[in-house]
Write an enzyme that holds these catalytic residues in place. Sequence first.
Site, PDB file in Angstrom:
ATOM      1  N   GLU B  52       0.810  -1.218   0.000  1.00 61.39           N
ATOM      2  CA  GLU B  52       0.000   0.000   0.000  1.00 61.39           C
ATOM      3  C   GLU B  52       0.844   1.269   0.000  1.00 61.39           C
ATOM      4  O   GLU B  52       0.526   2.236  -0.696  1.00 61.39           O
ATOM      5  CB  GLU B  52      -0.961   0.016   1.186  1.00 61.39           C
ATOM      6  CG  GLU B  52      -2.144  -0.930   1.039  1.00 61.39           C
ATOM      7  CD  GLU B  52      -1.828  -2.366   1.420  1.00 61.39           C
ATOM      8  OE1 GLU B  52      -0.679  -2.646   1.849  1.00 61.39           O
ATOM      9  OE2 GLU B  52      -2.720  -3.221   1.295  1.00 61.39           O
ATOM     10  N   HIS B 121     -11.730  -4.146  10.183  1.00 59.16           N
ATOM     11  CA  HIS B 121     -12.374  -3.950   8.886  1.00 59.16           C
ATOM     12  C   HIS B 121     -13.752  -3.304   8.978  1.00 59.16           C
ATOM     13  O   HIS B 121     -14.592  -3.509   8.120  1.00 59.16           O
ATOM     14  CB  HIS B 121     -12.460  -5.281   8.144  1.00 59.16           C
ATOM     15  CG  HIS B 121     -11.123  -5.832   7.778  1.00 59.16           C
ATOM     16  ND1 HIS B 121     -10.162  -5.090   7.148  1.00 59.16           N
ATOM     17  CD2 HIS B 121     -10.571  -7.051   7.974  1.00 59.16           C
ATOM     18  CE1 HIS B 121      -9.076  -5.827   6.958  1.00 59.16           C
ATOM     19  NE2 HIS B 121      -9.298  -7.015   7.463  1.00 59.16           N
TER      20      HIS B 121
END
Lengths: 359, 327
Positions: B52, B121
């Site tokens: 990322e 999440h």
Amino acid sequence: MPIGKLESITAPARATARESPLMPREVPDPLPMLRQMLLIREFDERIIGLRAGGDIYGAIHPYVGQEAVAVGVCAALTRADRVTSTHRGHGHCIAKGADIKRMMAELFGRIDGYCKGKGGSMHIADFSVGMLGANGIVAGGLPLAAGAALAAQLDGKRQVAVCFFGDGAVAEGEFHETLNISALWSLPLVFVCENNLYGGSSPIDVQHRTTDIAVRAAGYGMPAVSIDGNDAMAVFEAARAAVDRAREGDGPSLIECRTYRWHFHNMLRATIPAETRPSTELAAWRARDPIARLASALLSRRTLTEEGLTAMRMQVRGDVDEAIAFAQASPFPGREALLEDVFAASCCHPARACGTHDE
Amino acid sequence: MSRSLSFAQALDEAIAEEMRRDPKVIALGTEFTGKLVQQFGPQRARLTPISEAAFTGMGLGAAACGYRPIVNWRSVTFSFVAMDQIVNQASKIRYMLGGQADFPVTFRCTSGGGLGLAAQHSQSPYSIWMHLAGLKIILPSNPADAKGLLKSAIRDDNPVVSFECVRLNDAIAAVPEGDHLVPLGVAAIKRSGTDVSVVALGYYVQEALAVAQALARRGISVEVVDPRTLVPLDVSTIRDSVRKTGRLVVVDEAPPTCSAAAEITALVVEDAATFRALRAPVERVCGIGVPIPYSPPLERAALPDRERIEAAILRVLHEPASGSTRS
């Protein structure tokens, strides 16, 4: 693949038909290189006094001692090629062709600085010469350079990108991620590690189990060399091989330049930080002065005379004097500049949009 | 003319249209929805390693060199791995460099809870990004806005973060045909009303609308305002609504501390004319300030629901709670 040998970065055969204004000279003229190294040294020696005197604010990180790296690498680049730099970035700016007047004005926090006084030493950039910015974050510039390399690959105009970073950056995740993805995609990118044996003020063996930086590249399927970073012509040769390779579409490579900074890691206030490194080490590296080395080679080859060298020293002193005068004459930015440049002109500043800062 | 599309289809369509329209638009991500690679090839639709920080910074670097990358973090969770590139680089680079270049990059991510994905999440951290000057933020609540806002984000010359609520993924609604654009920084009145203003974010716009509909049967007129863009925030539409109704409830699934709901509340009460128009204290209906738990009853208890929204509306109206939306 062999490590630590120049041959491990194999430059593809250069077809004459492909020569273009984008291509650098086969062999650079060493005199401008020497002059550039002298200019970098003069600039960064002078800013120490200016920081002590309060003309410059915040942090400065002099590049003195490492001049051969920036100059050797940039001699292998064209104006259209792009570089990202580090917190110790003045040398890269000058070597890539930035104007020292606007650099100095930036250090003085003035409106004529490259960043209108908003960035200071650690954020100087000049997009017009492909200098995409110094960076206050160790390894922060590596992904940005890979993005520039991706753009170059998509454009297909044979431009390359170079990221300069120190040995400290090798401990950061961004280093490893960027090596992997750029090798995977064969990006036209050259990793230039300036291994000056200290990450910040901390010795390299306190930071790395493997202090040989070049060997890291093998794990990513990338060729690498470890060279004497105080030999400008050796840096140029390695950079040219790596740049040619990148330009021909053969992917990235890593050059570890062994070098040394002559001064402190950084200077954050008016007092000059005390030296913490062994004096014998410092003396040994000062004896390997990259400028004296190139100058004596040119003197012995009679490419340069003592008078010529003296004249060159006087010239760069005058250039830096001029840059300081330019910076002093430039006004500080007005208060209206505070809200400018956060967003591109087409957009309003959120603070203005929400009316919380009606200035 | 319009047709029905899911939220996810609308977002895919936005990207495909913009990539077709402008060859400088490229996509970077570890996975793509839709048929991006087939449609645009692996050069422009780049499947990345799970790196990322690298591909976030590469999006920014490519943006500096003439491209308009769309960087997909997938869940906002993964963006935290790239915080240096977002916080130290993307949000500040234009200003630090004195505006000498633009950085037209769009960062996409899903956000929010409600799917039993547990704490990592199920996050809604847009206020972290609002806090940084230099990033625009969109937070659509329906397929049409999702498409129109994302298209505008891609065309914008700044870094824009697109928060896409996971619970809206399968929501189906009408999306206009053609080059449908929704400007950044313009809120939408999703339902007009006169008694109370409900400013709801993302998924909770539809929940607020459902509550408003139920309360209408009791003669309570609720105005539902959807900011759609958190940066820039259309504060004048919000203030105008509150000046009209005199009452405000802010609904969001992020916890209330230092949140978008806190910012909206502050912007309302610090404006003298709006403050004077207030006839009741402002209410915030937010997620509870805990990591979102996994077990369904606990997760439900952590997130706002219609009952809590209705109760807050009735409190600001000084009405007794009745449970009219209780199922």
